[in-house]
Scaffold this motif. Structure first.
Motif, PDB file in Angstrom:
ATOM      1  N   ARG A 143     104.581  20.991  17.041  1.00  0.00           N
ATOM      2  CA  ARG A 143     103.384  20.585  16.314  1.00  0.00           C
ATOM      3  C   ARG A 143     103.584  20.901  14.833  1.00  0.00           C
ATOM      4  N   GLU A 199     101.730  20.842  11.039  1.00  0.00           N
ATOM      5  CA  GLU A 199     100.485  20.804  10.284  1.00  0.00           C
ATOM      6  C   GLU A 199     100.753  21.319   8.878  1.00  0.00           C
ATOM      7  N   ASP A 222      93.284  20.150   4.669  1.00  0.00           N
ATOM      8  CA  ASP A 222      94.430  19.981   5.550  1.00  0.00           C
ATOM      9  C   ASP A 222      95.132  18.685   5.204  1.00  0.00           C
ATOM     10  N   THR A 261      95.453  15.381  11.634  1.00  0.00           N
ATOM     11  CA  THR A 261      96.064  16.480  10.877  1.00  0.00           C
ATOM     12  C   THR A 261      97.166  17.192  11.655  1.00  0.00           C
ATOM     13  N   GLU A 262      97.584  16.644  12.771  1.00  0.00           N
ATOM     14  CA  GLU A 262      98.662  17.239  13.565  1.00  0.00           C
ATOM     15  C   GLU A 262      99.574  16.134  14.064  1.00  0.00           C
ATOM     16  N   GLU A 277      98.519  14.542  19.197  1.00  0.00           N
ATOM     17  CA  GLU A 277      98.433  14.110  17.808  1.00  0.00           C
ATOM     18  C   GLU A 277      96.994  13.821  17.393  1.00  0.00           C
ATOM     19  N   LEU A 314      92.738  24.204   8.887  1.00  0.00           N
ATOM     20  CA  LEU A 314      94.060  24.520   9.426  1.00  0.00           C
ATOM     21  C   LEU A 314      94.120  25.927   9.979  1.00  0.00           C
ATOM     22  N   THR A 340      98.633  13.620   8.623  1.00  0.00           N
ATOM     23  CA  THR A 340      99.980  13.452   9.147  1.00  0.00           C
ATOM     24  C   THR A 340     100.164  12.065   9.752  1.00  0.00           C
TER      25      THR A 340
END
Length: 279
Positions: free
Chosen positions: A180, A182, A194, A170-171, A167, A14, A197
């Motif tokens: 965005r 995270e 991380d 992890t985002e 996307e 991250l 998502t």
């Protein structure tokens, strides 16, 4: 990843916040200002180490912010450019406020009032190496009592990509793909990664840490511009592990960090002034 003895950690994948962009606009004049030349400004603040948890008491003998009459205790810690810090204050006696001051500054670069009657927390990426100061303060004049202050530090973060949101695992991209979202998590025994998502609606998504069947937090970014000329960030959690959420406005190149300390039940986030970047 095993934490060092002082609980300073290296972040994994991250990337949390561009340094220059976290030099946020100054807060309103005389808002929790440290008066240059006063005994409170010149006296040596209590030194903090990363990973420290200390107890304190706000009393009638402590320093006073002149503009609102509230009492405060002042602490300092050393941090390097790029470090991520998480600061939390808990009290059952008063509503806490956390004010963070850059090296040599008299006005706070970040100011976080109580998220509940007993808790205040902030996450921040350090844009300048030096000695930073933290004031533990009260929401209203006349409040006194005991508190606990904790500081976590993370090293190794890199600046994010402020290009269009795409996307990934992890985002997630919320509110017309403008924001965005995270997150980073860590357990008490040092396991970390991380967050994964998943977007649920155009404005809302959730995070999972350990298994995709185990939702840890729900996050939404709303357009509050017609109401108060801000975008809003709301989050609710089902976890008590350390969590750092980053929300990036990819059009305005602004970032907000939200920190939940280790071992604390995730407290609801209802930030209706998250981004003053309308439209």
């Amino acid at each position: 990843m095993t934490p060092a003895p002082n609980r300073t950690r290296s972040l994994p994948i991250l990337s949390i916040a561009a340094l220059a962009l976290l030099l946020v606009a100054p807060l309103a004049a005389a808002q929790k200002e440290l008066v240059t030349g006063s005994a409170c400004f010149l006296d040596d603040p209590t030194n903090l180490q990363c990973g420290a948890e200390v107890g304190g008491v706000l009393s009638n003998d402590d320093c006073v912010f002149e503009e609102d009459g509230t009492r405060f205790d002042l602490y300092e810690f050393s941090a390097d450019e790029g470090d991520i810090i998480g600061i939390s204050v808990d009290s059952t006696d008063f509503q806490p406020v956390v004010a963070l001051y850059a090296p040599g500054a008299t006005n706070p670069i970040e100011l976080t009032p109580a998220q509940s009657d007993v808790h205040a927390a902030l996450g921040f990426q350090i844009p300048q190496t030096g000695i930073w100061r933290v004031a533990v303060n009260t929401l209203t004049e006349g409040e006194r009592g005991n508190y606990t202050l904790a500081v976590d530090c993370f090293v190794g973060a890199t600046a994010p990509d402020f290009g269009p949101c795409t996307e990934t695992a992890t985002e997630m991209c919320l509110n017309d793909d403008r924001f965005r979202v995270e997150a980073f998590w860590e357990t008490r025994d040092g396991n970390s990664d991380d967050a994964r998502t998943e977007r649920m609606t155009p404005d809302t998504g959730y995070l999972w840490f350990f298994r995709d069947s185990n939702v840890e937090a729900v996050v939404k970014v709303l357009d509050g511009c017609p109401v108060n000329n801000h975008y809003w960030m709301f989050a609710g959690g089902l976890t008590n592990v350390l969590t750092m959420i980053r929300v990036t406005d990819t059009l305005a190149n602004e970032v907000k960090l939200y920190y939940n300390p280790q071992g604390q039940p995730f407290r609801p986030i209802q930030d209706t002034t998250a981004f003053a970047t309308c439209p």
